[in-house]
Design a protein around this motif. Structure first.
Motif, mmCIF file in Angstrom:
data_model
loop_
_atom_site.group_PDB
_atom_site.id
_atom_site.type_symbol
_atom_site.label_atom_id
_atom_site.label_comp_id
_atom_site.label_asym_id
_atom_site.label_seq_id
_atom_site.Cartn_x
_atom_site.Cartn_y
_atom_site.Cartn_z
ATOM 1 N N SER A 116 42.049 88.497 63.237
ATOM 2 C CA SER A 116 41.709 88.752 62.202
ATOM 3 C C SER A 116 43.180 88.573 61.152
ATOM 4 C CB SER A 116 40.368 89.326 61.379
ATOM 5 O OG SER A 116 41.224 90.753 62.257
ATOM 6 N N PHE A 117 43.060 87.128 60.029
ATOM 7 C CA PHE A 117 44.546 88.030 59.865
ATOM 8 C C PHE A 117 44.936 87.846 57.901
ATOM 9 C CE2 PHE A 117 43.542 83.826 61.196
ATOM 10 C CZ PHE A 117 44.111 82.930 60.343
ATOM 11 N N GLY A 118 46.045 88.343 57.229
ATOM 12 C CA GLY A 118 45.384 87.788 56.724
ATOM 13 C C GLY A 118 46.612 87.051 55.309
ATOM 14 N N PRO A 119 46.826 86.462 54.388
ATOM 15 C CA PRO A 119 47.485 85.759 53.528
ATOM 16 C C PRO A 119 48.915 86.322 53.232
ATOM 17 C CG PRO A 119 45.836 87.108 51.794
ATOM 18 C CD PRO A 119 45.594 87.210 52.942
ATOM 19 N N ALA A 120 49.658 86.864 54.143
ATOM 20 C CA ALA A 120 51.202 87.632 54.334
ATOM 21 C C ALA A 120 51.042 86.383 55.897
ATOM 22 C CB ALA A 120 50.492 88.123 53.690
ATOM 23 N N MET A 121 50.236 86.114 56.666
ATOM 24 C CA MET A 121 50.102 85.370 57.847
ATOM 25 C C MET A 121 51.570 84.217 57.869
ATOM 26 S SD MET A 121 49.703 86.601 60.137
ATOM 27 C CE MET A 121 49.429 86.078 62.070
ATOM 28 N N HIS B 242 43.460 77.403 57.193
ATOM 29 C CA HIS B 242 42.714 77.212 57.554
ATOM 30 C C HIS B 242 43.337 76.989 58.411
ATOM 31 C CE1 HIS B 242 38.899 77.692 55.309
ATOM 32 N NE2 HIS B 242 39.249 77.103 54.284
ATOM 33 N N LEU B 243 44.686 76.359 58.266
ATOM 34 C CA LEU B 243 45.156 75.452 59.424
ATOM 35 C C LEU B 243 45.727 76.463 60.867
ATOM 36 C CD1 LEU B 243 47.574 72.274 57.439
ATOM 37 C CD2 LEU B 243 46.049 72.291 58.765
ATOM 38 N N PHE B 244 46.026 77.319 60.124
ATOM 39 C CA PHE B 244 46.159 78.673 60.972
ATOM 40 C C PHE B 244 44.814 78.746 61.917
ATOM 41 C CE2 PHE B 244 49.337 81.022 58.144
ATOM 42 C CZ PHE B 244 50.363 79.653 58.168
ATOM 43 N N ILE C 33 52.009 82.245 64.169
ATOM 44 C CA ILE C 33 51.070 82.114 64.353
ATOM 45 C C ILE C 33 51.306 81.135 66.044
ATOM 46 C CG2 ILE C 33 49.022 80.227 63.926
ATOM 47 C CD1 ILE C 33 47.764 82.864 62.488
ATOM 48 N N ASP C 34 52.020 80.754 65.409
ATOM 49 C CA ASP C 34 53.366 79.646 66.819
ATOM 50 C C ASP C 34 53.598 80.733 68.052
ATOM 51 O OD1 ASP C 34 52.954 77.230 65.318
ATOM 52 O OD2 ASP C 34 55.448 77.737 64.725
ATOM 53 N N GLU C 35 53.797 81.531 67.142
ATOM 54 C CA GLU C 35 54.253 82.745 68.509
ATOM 55 C C GLU C 35 52.634 83.725 68.768
ATOM 56 O OE1 GLU C 35 56.568 83.706 70.401
ATOM 57 O OE2 GLU C 35 55.831 85.384 72.117
ATOM 58 N N ALA C 36 51.582 83.392 68.828
ATOM 59 C CA ALA C 36 50.285 84.041 68.642
ATOM 60 C C ALA C 36 50.127 82.919 70.092
ATOM 61 C CB ALA C 36 49.419 84.612 67.858
ATOM 62 N N CYS C 37 49.933 81.408 69.096
ATOM 63 C CA CYS C 37 49.249 80.351 70.594
ATOM 64 C C CYS C 37 49.861 80.242 71.769
ATOM 65 C CB CYS C 37 49.486 79.230 69.656
ATOM 66 S SG CYS C 37 48.654 79.467 68.441
ATOM 67 N N THR C 38 51.446 80.836 71.229
ATOM 68 C CA THR C 38 52.365 81.202 73.274
ATOM 69 C C THR C 38 51.697 82.339 74.431
ATOM 70 O OG1 THR C 38 54.347 80.156 71.268
ATOM 71 C CG2 THR C 38 54.227 81.143 73.957
ATOM 72 N N ARG C 39 51.465 83.295 72.981
ATOM 73 C CA ARG C 39 50.897 84.531 73.447
ATOM 74 C C ARG C 39 49.314 84.979 74.248
ATOM 75 N NH1 ARG C 39 53.690 89.541 71.709
ATOM 76 N NH2 ARG C 39 55.777 88.575 71.005
ATOM 77 N N ILE C 40 48.953 83.736 73.589
ATOM 78 C CA ILE C 40 47.533 83.580 73.994
ATOM 79 C C ILE C 40 47.651 82.731 75.320
ATOM 80 C CG2 ILE C 40 45.636 82.255 73.592
ATOM 81 C CD1 ILE C 40 45.888 83.277 70.991
ATOM 82 N N VAL C 41 48.287 82.044 75.448
ATOM 83 C CA VAL C 41 47.920 80.950 76.531
ATOM 84 C C VAL C 41 49.090 81.862 78.020
ATOM 85 C CG1 VAL C 41 49.324 78.644 77.548
ATOM 86 C CG2 VAL C 41 48.505 78.686 75.140
#
Ligand code: PLP
Length: 765
Positions: free
Chosen positions: A375-380, A288-290, A385-393
């Motif tokens: 979408s992601f799974g429980p192995a995330m 949920h936090l992710f 997630i941090d890298e994905a957020c950097t990439r989005i920005v």
């Protein structure tokens, strides 16, 4: 090329956010699968030790599956995946129901409107094959994606089966299984109930034996096991018909030698779900936090973002959103360039551009057409997630620097626009021409979907809008001319199409034409009625030369007079084929046969054309140009041509009938290897990356040092029309844009064009 502040020096690693489509096999699961291929490779049906060991893996995994889904006394059968489980469930339910059908009753087969296509398609299939002829009915959902219980209560008494899903694959929305159970059973004690649990495994708790669910299919590849393995739950005493008969494996319920490597991989995944391995999955609370972290980054990067579902009633591993003014394809291309894999919530074919799931939820059309799913799974992991957020920005910055979004916080070196830019929405085209030196611009045939984008471009590029003009009153769409003119040209007095009424006049071929000035060019207005009575053509040309009395035309914006592989239709109430005949002759006398024609439609992705390029396939036009027919003969043939107009999508009015079958020319295809070989030879090749500048800025191959976005291909053609021999090799993300562009260039006479088949997707940076 633009410079992003932090342009990555290294190729970006892959961040995979498309787990609802499939997942990578986890190393532990792959290892287990490999060991059943190399060591424990027995046939579970063999009675020797190797076989017994294999059998043991299968039975242990079955028991784990039962525990995880709370199967109680129900059965777990291994299958090839969920689609097979769905077939088995539907076949079993319908074959059993068929035996007691009452011919005086009307039956239905119910499924949720947001169900995976495998469900309604299988219902229709078995309904047909078994000759049941029940009505297949979709259960509506509300705007939250929840099934309509009143509809179910009303329809389920006549249902032979009801199919619902635990969790939706596009939105992550889950259904209230208990409420469904009560509603179904209060109205029909015996109907079969299948719940597609594919997207629920590992993301919600399941306790199937506590419900009246009869069948529940699952799939391994959505949760880190390989493709080709799945399993299904069958309630004790639920009707069952084997979908595959044969050697009697799986107690005769599903024949065929078991997929032991797949089962062994599932075994590892189940251990992780049970928490009894040292490599357990991320708990739901953290997932949920992710999702919240991703949502925050997305909102920061795209402040206008709209989420297409509520986080309240969806599993934490899915986000579905839309960004105003961007299609799903554009955002997917952008994220792909940032090596961030997401999926579009819609089928991205040329015509079907909407998500049926979001449509069923009643979301506005633009949200459905722009949907993106992460979408992601429980192995995330937190790090991913941090890298994905950097990439989005980072990806959003690239858009800002392309002037597609405005962010006043970013001081960017924007790419200055110049020349002609083509925008397309469906089959429609809008054209923007920018004179670089004076920063003056004109818009022609502005489509309403582009309003905000055009305004953003104007402001961000600091352009001085000279005019916004329609070539005719369009029958198939609105124009956003008024909206743009109101903001940027409030003082300008124009005629009904936007032509400034105080413009100057020049004499060409002895006749007066009005024109406006755009930097060092003129835009000359020519009345070209035919398609509609008010149709005009706009010729962007060098200033008229009184000495030669000839126009040097760069572009002819001729609306729907002359289209690629077609002529504009002349069967509207204000149309006139005779007028079109005269207009075509006039057009030829003014622009010649080789100037580029930029129509207001491009149904077949051909970008631009010229009279020369058209007459080889448009015999009616060829006869007009060669003065071989008169107006009357033209009218007869044109009327016949218009009978071939087929409104392709039902929603789009076609403005001309395609004459030929738009046969594409063949172009040279390069593979990574043949391209490398070509590069080793001494050469004079021009390697062109056709992606948009925001994709190019994020990452590109160093050999493709020219960036000619597809939106500026027509400008490229104009600039290179005197050098059609040069060898050109085109590339894009997947090879589809490069193929279209190469075909267009060849059709326009470029002699030496090839493209990299499969694009960057099959060719590493
Ligand atoms: N049901 C849902 C909800 C799915 O997401 C999918 C896969 O996309 C399927 C069924 C089909 O699963 P499989 O690929 O295992 O046949």
């Amino acid at each position: 090329m633009i410079n992003l502040p932090n342009t990555p020096k290294q190729p970006l690693s892959l961040i995979y956010l498309d787990a609802n489509a499939t997942t990578q096999v986890l190393p532990q699961a792959a290892k287990a699968a490999l060991s059943t291929m190399e060591t424990l490779f027995g046939n579970p049906s063999s009675s020797h030790v190797t076989g017994l060991q294999a059998k043991q893996i299968i039975e242990e995994t079955r028991q784990q599956a039962k525990n995880i889904i709370g199967a109680g006394d129900g059965k777990v059968i291994f299958t090839s995946g969920a689609t097979e489980g769905i077939q088995t469930a539907i076949l079993s339910a319908l074959y059993s129901a068929k035996k007691t059908l009452d011919s005086s009753k009307k039956y239905c087969l119910l499924y949720g409107a947001t169900e995976h296509k495998a469900v309604p398609e299988s219902l229709k299939h078995w309904n047909n094959i078994l000759e049941i002829n029940a009505e297949v009915k979709a259960i509506p959902v509300n705007e939250m994606g929840q099934l309509d219980m009143d509809f179910i209560a009303k329809e389920v008494p006549n249902a032979l089966i009801i199919c619902t899903m635990a969790v939706n694959n596009e939105t992550g929305v889950y259904q209230d299984i208990q409420l469904l159970d009560q509603t179904i059973r209060a109205n029909n004690k015996s109907t079969a109930w299948m719940v597609d649990c594919v997207q629920a495994l590992g993301k919600t708790d399941l306790n199937l034996a506590n419900t009246s669910i009869d069948y529940a299919p699952f799939s391994g590849h959505k949760l880190y096991a390989p493709k080709g393995i799945g399993f299904m739950y069958v309630k004790e005493n639920a009707p069952f018909t084997a979908f595959i008969a044969g050697g009697g494996q799986e107690s005769g319920l599903r024949s065929g030698t078991e997929n032991l490597p797949g089962v062994a991989a599932l075994n590892v995944i189940f251990s992780m779900l049970n928490g009894d391995s040292k490599n357990t999955f991320t708990p739901l609370k953290t997932l949920h936090l992710f999702r919240q972290q991703l949502a925050t980054a997305l909102t920061q990067a795209f402040p206008k973002i709209v989420f297409n579902h509520s986080f309240e009633n969806s599993v934490p591993t899915t986000l579905n959103f839309a960004i105003p003014e961007f299609s799903s394809k554009e955002i997917m291309d952008l994220f792909d360039a940032a090596n961030l894999r997401v999926s579009s919530g819609s089928a991205c074919s040329s015509k079907v551009t909407r998500s049926f799931v979001l449509d069923a939820m009643g979301l506005p059309a633009w949200q459905s057409g722009s949907a993106i799913r992460m979408s992601f799974g429980p192995a995330m992991t937190q790090q991913q997630i941090d890298e994905a957020c950097t990439r989005i920005v980072f990806a959003a910055q690239a858009l800002t620097q392309s002037c597609l979004t405005i962010d006043t916080d970013i001081i960017a070196d924007k790419i200055p626009l110049e020349g002609l830019i083509q925008f397309k929405v469906g089959g429609g085209c809008s054209w923007l021409y920018v004179d670089k030196n004076t920063k003056s611009a004109i818009f022609i045939d502005p489509l309403p979907e582009l309003t905000e984008r055009l305004k953003t471009l104007l402001t961000c590029q600091d352009l001085n809008l000279v005019a916004v003009i329609d070539t005719h009153g369009h029958a198939d769409h609105q124009s956003c001319r008024g909206d743009i003119a109101e903001d940027y040209l409030a003082q300008q007095q124009t005629d009904i199409l936007g032509w400034p009424i105080n413009s100057k006049t020049t004499i060409i071929h002895g006749k007066p034409y009005s024109y406006i000035i755009l930097g060092d060019k003129w835009l000359v207005k020519v009345n070209t009625p035919g398609h509609t009575a008010d149709s005009i053509s706009l010729l962007l040309c060098d200033p008229a030369n009184a000495a030669t009395d000839e126009l040097v035309v760069h572009y002819g914006f001729c609306g729907d007079l002359l289209l690629m592989d077609s002529l504009g239709r002349t069967n509207f109430s204000g149309s006139s084929a005779a007028a079109m005949f005269t207009s075509l002759q006039l057009l030829k006398s003014l622009i010649g046969t080789d100037s580029l024609i930029c129509p207001s439609h491009d149904y077949n992705n051909e970008f631009t054309t010229s009279i020369t390029a058209e007459i080889s396939r448009n015999s009616l036009l060829a006869q007009v140009i060669a003065d071989e027919i008169d107006s009357k003969q033209f009218e007869v043939q044109k009327t016949l041509m218009d009978t071939h107009i087929v409104d392709q999508s039902g929603s789009e009015i076609m403005c001309g009938a395609l004459i030929g079958d738009c046969q594409k020319v063949s172009v040279r295809e390069y593979t990574s290897r043949s391209l490398a070989e070509a590069l080793e030879q001494p050469n004079n090749m021009k390697l062109i990356d056709l992606r948009e500048p925001y994709e190019y800025a994020l990452q590109h191959d160093k050999n493709f040092e020219n960036n000619v976005p597809l939106t500026q291909l027509v400008e490229f053609v104009q600039q290179h029309k005197h050098n059609k021999q040069q060898q050109l090799i085109l590339v894009c993300r997947s090879g589809s844009r490069s193929q279209l562009a190469a075909q267009a260039l060849v059709r326009l006479g470029f002699e030496n064009v090839g493209h990299l088949k499969g694009g960057y997707a099959l060719h590493q940076y």
